[in-house]
Structures are given as C-alpha cells and as structure tokens.
Design a protein around this motif. Structure first.
Motif, PDB file in Angstrom:
ATOM      1  N   SER A 161       0.824  -1.210   0.000  1.00 48.61           N
ATOM      2  CA  SER A 161       0.000   0.000   0.000  1.00 48.61           C
ATOM      3  C   SER A 161       0.858   1.260   0.000  1.00 48.61           C
ATOM      4  N   ILE A 162       1.860   1.312   0.877  1.00 49.51           N
ATOM      5  CA  ILE A 162       2.675   2.520   1.011  1.00 49.51           C
ATOM      6  C   ILE A 162       3.622   2.686  -0.170  1.00 49.51           C
ATOM      7  N   LEU A 163       4.102   1.584  -0.707  1.00 52.77           N
ATOM      8  CA  LEU A 163       4.981   1.661  -1.877  1.00 52.77           C
ATOM      9  C   LEU A 163       4.263   2.306  -3.057  1.00 52.77           C
ATOM     10  N   LEU A 164       2.992   1.987  -3.227  1.00 52.13           N
ATOM     11  CA  LEU A 164       2.220   2.586  -4.312  1.00 52.13           C
ATOM     12  C   LEU A 164       2.117   4.099  -4.155  1.00 52.13           C
ATOM     13  N   ILE A 165       1.915   4.550  -2.908  1.00 57.66           N
ATOM     14  CA  ILE A 165       1.838   5.992  -2.645  1.00 57.66           C
ATOM     15  C   ILE A 165       3.171   6.656  -2.969  1.00 57.66           C
ATOM     16  N   TRP A 166       4.246   6.055  -2.516  1.00 60.40           N
ATOM     17  CA  TRP A 166       5.577   6.630  -2.712  1.00 60.40           C
ATOM     18  C   TRP A 166       5.884   6.819  -4.196  1.00 60.40           C
ATOM     19  N   VAL A 167       5.469   5.859  -5.002  1.00 58.63           N
ATOM     20  CA  VAL A 167       5.804   5.889  -6.428  1.00 58.63           C
ATOM     21  C   VAL A 167       5.273   7.141  -7.117  1.00 58.63           C
ATOM     22  N   TYR A 168       4.045   7.571  -6.773  1.00 57.45           N
ATOM     23  CA  TYR A 168       3.491   8.714  -7.511  1.00 57.45           C
ATOM     24  C   TYR A 168       3.633  10.051  -6.781  1.00 57.45           C
ATOM     25  N   THR A 169       4.278  10.058  -5.608  1.00 58.59           N
ATOM     26  CA  THR A 169       4.460  11.340  -4.910  1.00 58.59           C
ATOM     27  C   THR A 169       5.919  11.782  -4.793  1.00 58.59           C
ATOM     28  N   PHE A 170       6.877  10.905  -5.129  1.00 62.54           N
ATOM     29  CA  PHE A 170       8.258  11.227  -4.786  1.00 62.54           C
ATOM     30  C   PHE A 170       8.849  12.352  -5.628  1.00 62.54           C
ATOM     31  N   ARG A 171       8.244  12.674  -6.791  1.00 60.77           N
ATOM     32  CA  ARG A 171       8.830  13.710  -7.637  1.00 60.77           C
ATOM     33  C   ARG A 171       8.287  15.111  -7.324  1.00 60.77           C
ATOM     34  N   SER A 172       6.993  15.305  -7.451  1.00 59.36           N
ATOM     35  CA  SER A 172       6.452  16.667  -7.356  1.00 59.36           C
ATOM     36  C   SER A 172       5.565  16.902  -6.151  1.00 59.36           C
TER      37      SER A 172
END
Length: 490
Positions: A161-172
C-alpha cells in the motif's frame, strides 16, 4: 468478486495516478514539491480536500459507527464548521502574511527555536499516528477482501500500500497531490452514491422514501442532550469538533500545505469555505449510507465481520458491497472508492511529513542548492518506512478507528493549540527553553484526567473535550513562564 480482478482494478487505478504524476511531475524542484509554485486553482484544492479530510476512515468507519451512535457524529461535524471559520478568518491570514512553507515557522518567529521544534515535533507525532490509523484501516480492508484469500501476510499488504503511494508522490509532492486528490474525491463520492442507489433499489425504495421510512427513523438521531456524562453528549461533540477542526486542519501542516498552494489569501479562504460547506452535506450522506447498511444487514441476516476474534463494524460496508450479491458494479466502485479514500489522505500525509521534517528539523532551505533535492528524496523514503512500521504495529488495535484516531489527536494536538493560542491572543514572550516541558506536562495531566476514578468524577466520560482542556493546560503553563518583555502580536 475474485481477488485477481480486484488486483487488476487496483493496478489500473494506479496507472491513472501515475499518468497524473507524470504530467505534473516534470518539475521536481523543492518549490514545486513543497508549494506547487503557488499556482493551484482554489476550487480544485477545495474539491480535493474533501477527500483528504474524509479519508478511508470516514469511508469505512463512519458508516459502521451508526450502529452504536446513530447520527451523533453530525454534532461534531457542526463543530467542524465553526472551527473552520476560525481557520478562514484568523489562521489563513497569518500564514499568508508570514509567507511560510511550514506553518510551524510562525512559532520560531513568535517565540523561538524550542517552541518551533516542539510544535513541529507534535505535528510529526500526530500526523504519523493519524496517517498510520488511516493506512491501517485500508490495509485491513484490502487484507480482508483480497490478500487473505491469496495467503499474503498483513505486513506485505502494508508495504504494498505505502509503496504505491511513494511511487506517484516522490517527484512533485504537493503539486501532484492537489490533482490526484481531486480524482480520488470524485471516485470516493461516486462509490458512496452508487452504493446508496443500488441498496435502496434492492430494498424497493427511492432515496427520499428511504429517508422517510420507519426503519431510517431508528438510526437517525442527531442530538444527544439527555446525559452530560455520556461521550455522545452534544456539547462534548460540538465543542470538541470545533477544536478538532482548528487543530487537525488549521494547525496541521498536511491540510494547510494544500491551502498555501493557492495564489493568494482570498483564494485560500474561498477554498476552505467551499470545502467545509460541502463536507457537512457529504458527512450526512455517509451516515445515511451507514443506516442503510444496518437496515440491509438486518433484513438479509448479514452479520458484522469478526477478525481475530474482534467484531469489526468498520468492515460492514465492504462485507455488503463485496459479498452480499449486489453485483459486480457495486464491487468495482467500492474498491475504487476505498482506494481513493485511503490514498487521498495518506499521500498528502507522506508529503507533508517530508516537508515538515525537511524544513523544520533539517533546515533544508539553508543548505546548498545541490544538497536540497537529494536530501528531500531521502527523507521521503525514510518517512515511508516509518509509516510502514507503525501501521504493522497497529494490527493489534482494538475499537473503532475513528474513535481511536480522534482520541489520540486530543492529546498530541493539545500543545499545538495552546502554543498558537498564546501567540495569537497575547503579546507576551516566554522562556522558550521550557516550552517542551510545559507541552509534555499538559499531555500527561490530560491523560491522567481521563483516568480519574468514579469516586471523583462519578459517571462522567471524557471525550473530545479533552483537546481544549489540553490546550488550556498548555496555555496556562506558557502563562507561568512568560517574561516581562512583551512583543507585538503577529
């Protein structure tokens, strides 16, 4: 609905989020990550904040709460509205005047470095726990409806669950979240609307007929004035709701960071007023769904799920949506709504925690430009790991998640309430180095008050009113360490 189909649905949903992240993430500077370049349209922020405010807790837990407290939660919602007016007319003008990245920078300018670090610390503690409560709930639900049948351990569900969040928030960061929250709010509200439509249709009602039915009247009590000792008593919920809104929204970096991406103060104020007005209506709809679920469960002999020997009213909605024969349409929109509700708050929490730790504790703005972006990305990873560990520990949690979330917040947000109130409403300076002791003592005394024996407080049960008591204790402590030198209130 088979678990493999649910996994495919989750995959498709996250591909959509990644596309949004790709479009908004072309500029991955810290200015974009922390402030979205102050270019967010206020109406987009307002709609997205509905989902972030409600989160997976409201989507799952509030409907399940109707069985014990009926519509009593609306008493708190009315308090939220009043508390938001304070945010609009007092806190937002202050934040925009100071042009802060982290709202706790106000405490540094007003009192000093110890007050600043104390406020930021209690935010980090509160938000880590709050985000973890929310992620725990959605991970529990995903485990129940998908991964348990596949033999996947709970901790793997959490990491996933948390890995999915990290993937789309880590850039912007916040720039991406402003837009993904809008999408997620839509899916969440669409899921609730669809559930109400399909269940009322199965029951042979229109929505208005459902609201007028005798069955609904058994669940729709809002106001509780009869027993001041009870937790559900109106003034406890209403006053507690006011301070919950002020602290968990107005003094919370997570929620305020979105507001600070608006172009100016006026847009931010329009955003907040629109959001809270819609939120009152949406919460009533969620509670109506809860009543409908209990009525439906009674008619068709559906039991509230039991997990690890504990009754989980939080899981009544997924049980009916996925396992009661209402069709694949409801199953699909429920899964979409669940994911949207969970990640609309969890993703912004991850970003705000990264922002607060980077700005408030690592002084990222004062470091060489070449170090700022790599440092921010490392913090983002560390915060993700911390959330994973805390959620896994919460698997032993008892009770309703909403209740636990707000109870914990009553203790950890109290010092923030007292610090900001003292700074805004007095002109005194304080002996800054003692602030952390005052904050800690206020929490300890507040906890002790809730454990007073019946021989002292009788049948009285403390609830959210412990938050303003906690804030008042902090305020009183700050008054004791005030100095003779006054300063102009900012």
């Amino acid at each position: 609905m088979k678990p493999i189909y649910i996994l495919l649905l989750i995959a498709a949903y996250f591909i959509l989020l990644l596309l949004i992240s790709f479009v908004t993430g072309k500029d991955d500077s810290n200015e974009t990550f922390f402030k979205a370049n102050k270019q967010s349209p206020w109406y987009v922020v307002a709609f997205g904040m509905i989902g972030a405010t409600l989160s997976g807790v409201t989507f799952i837990s509030v409907p399940g709460w109707v069985g014990t407290t009926q519509f009593g939660y609306m008493q708190a919602v009315f308090g939220f509205f009043v508390g938001t007016m304070f945010i609009i007319f007092v806190l937002l003008p202050l934040y925009y005047k100071l042009n802060v990245i982290s709202i706790y920078q106000y405490l540094d300018q007003r009192f000093g470095i110890v007050s600043y670090k104390t406020g930021a610390f209690f935010f980090l503690l509160s938000r880590v726990m709050g985000a973890s409560f929310r992620l725990f709930l959605v991970s529990l639900t995903l485990q129940y409806v998908v991964f348990q049948e596949l033999g996947v351990p709970f901790w793997v569900t959490v990491v996933f669950s948390i890995l999915l969040i990290w993937v789309y928030t880590f850039r912007s960061g916040i720039k991406t979240i402003v837009w993904t929250d809008t999408l997620q709010t839509f899916f969440m509200l669409f899921a609730v609307g669809t559930a109400i439509f399909l269940i009322t249709q199965k029951m042979g009602w229109s929505f208005t007929e459902f609201l007028a039915s005798s069955e609904f009247q058994q669940y729709n009590k809002i106001f509780y004035f009869d027993d001041p000792n009870a937790k559900i008593y109106f003034w406890k919920y209403f006053i507690g709701g006011i301070f919950i809104a002020i602290t968990m929204t107005g003094l919370d970096q997570d929620m305020m960071q979105k507001n600070l991406t608006c172009k100016n103060k006026k847009d931010a104020q329009k955003n907040m007023f629109t959001m809270i007005s819609l939120l009152v209506i949406v919460n009533f709809v969620f509670l109506s769904l809860g009543a409908l679920l209990y009525i439906y469960a009674t008619k068709y002999n559906i039991s509230i799920p039991v997990v690890d020997g504990r009754v989980r009213s939080d899981l009544l909605f997924p049980e009916i949506a996925l396992n009661s024969g209402l069709g694949n349409t409801l199953s699909i929109v429920f899964i979409l709504g669940l994911i949207a509700a969970a990640y609309s708050s969890a993703d912004s929490a991850l970003t705000s925690l990264t922002t607060s730790f980077s700005v408030d504790f690592l002084n990222i703005e004062k470091r060489p430009k070449s170090q700022q972006k790599p440092l921010r990305k490392k913090v983002h990873i560390v915060i993700s790991i911390v959330l994973m560990l805390v959620v896994i520990l919460f698997n032993k949690l008892d009770g309703n998640v909403v209740s636990n979330l707000f109870t914990f917040a009553s203790f950890t947000y109290g010092p923030l309430l007292g610090l900001f109130a003292f700074g805004i409403f007095t002109k005194h300076q304080i002996r800054d180095k003692y602030v952390w002791i005052i904050a800690l003592q206020a929490i300890v005394i507040s906890i002790a008050i809730t454990y007073l024996p019946e021989s002292i407080i009788g049948a009285y049960k403390f609830h959210w009113e412990i938050l303003p008591i906690n804030g008042l204790l902090t305020f009183a402590g700050l008054w004791l360490i005030r100095t003779k030198r006054n300063t102009k209130t900012m």
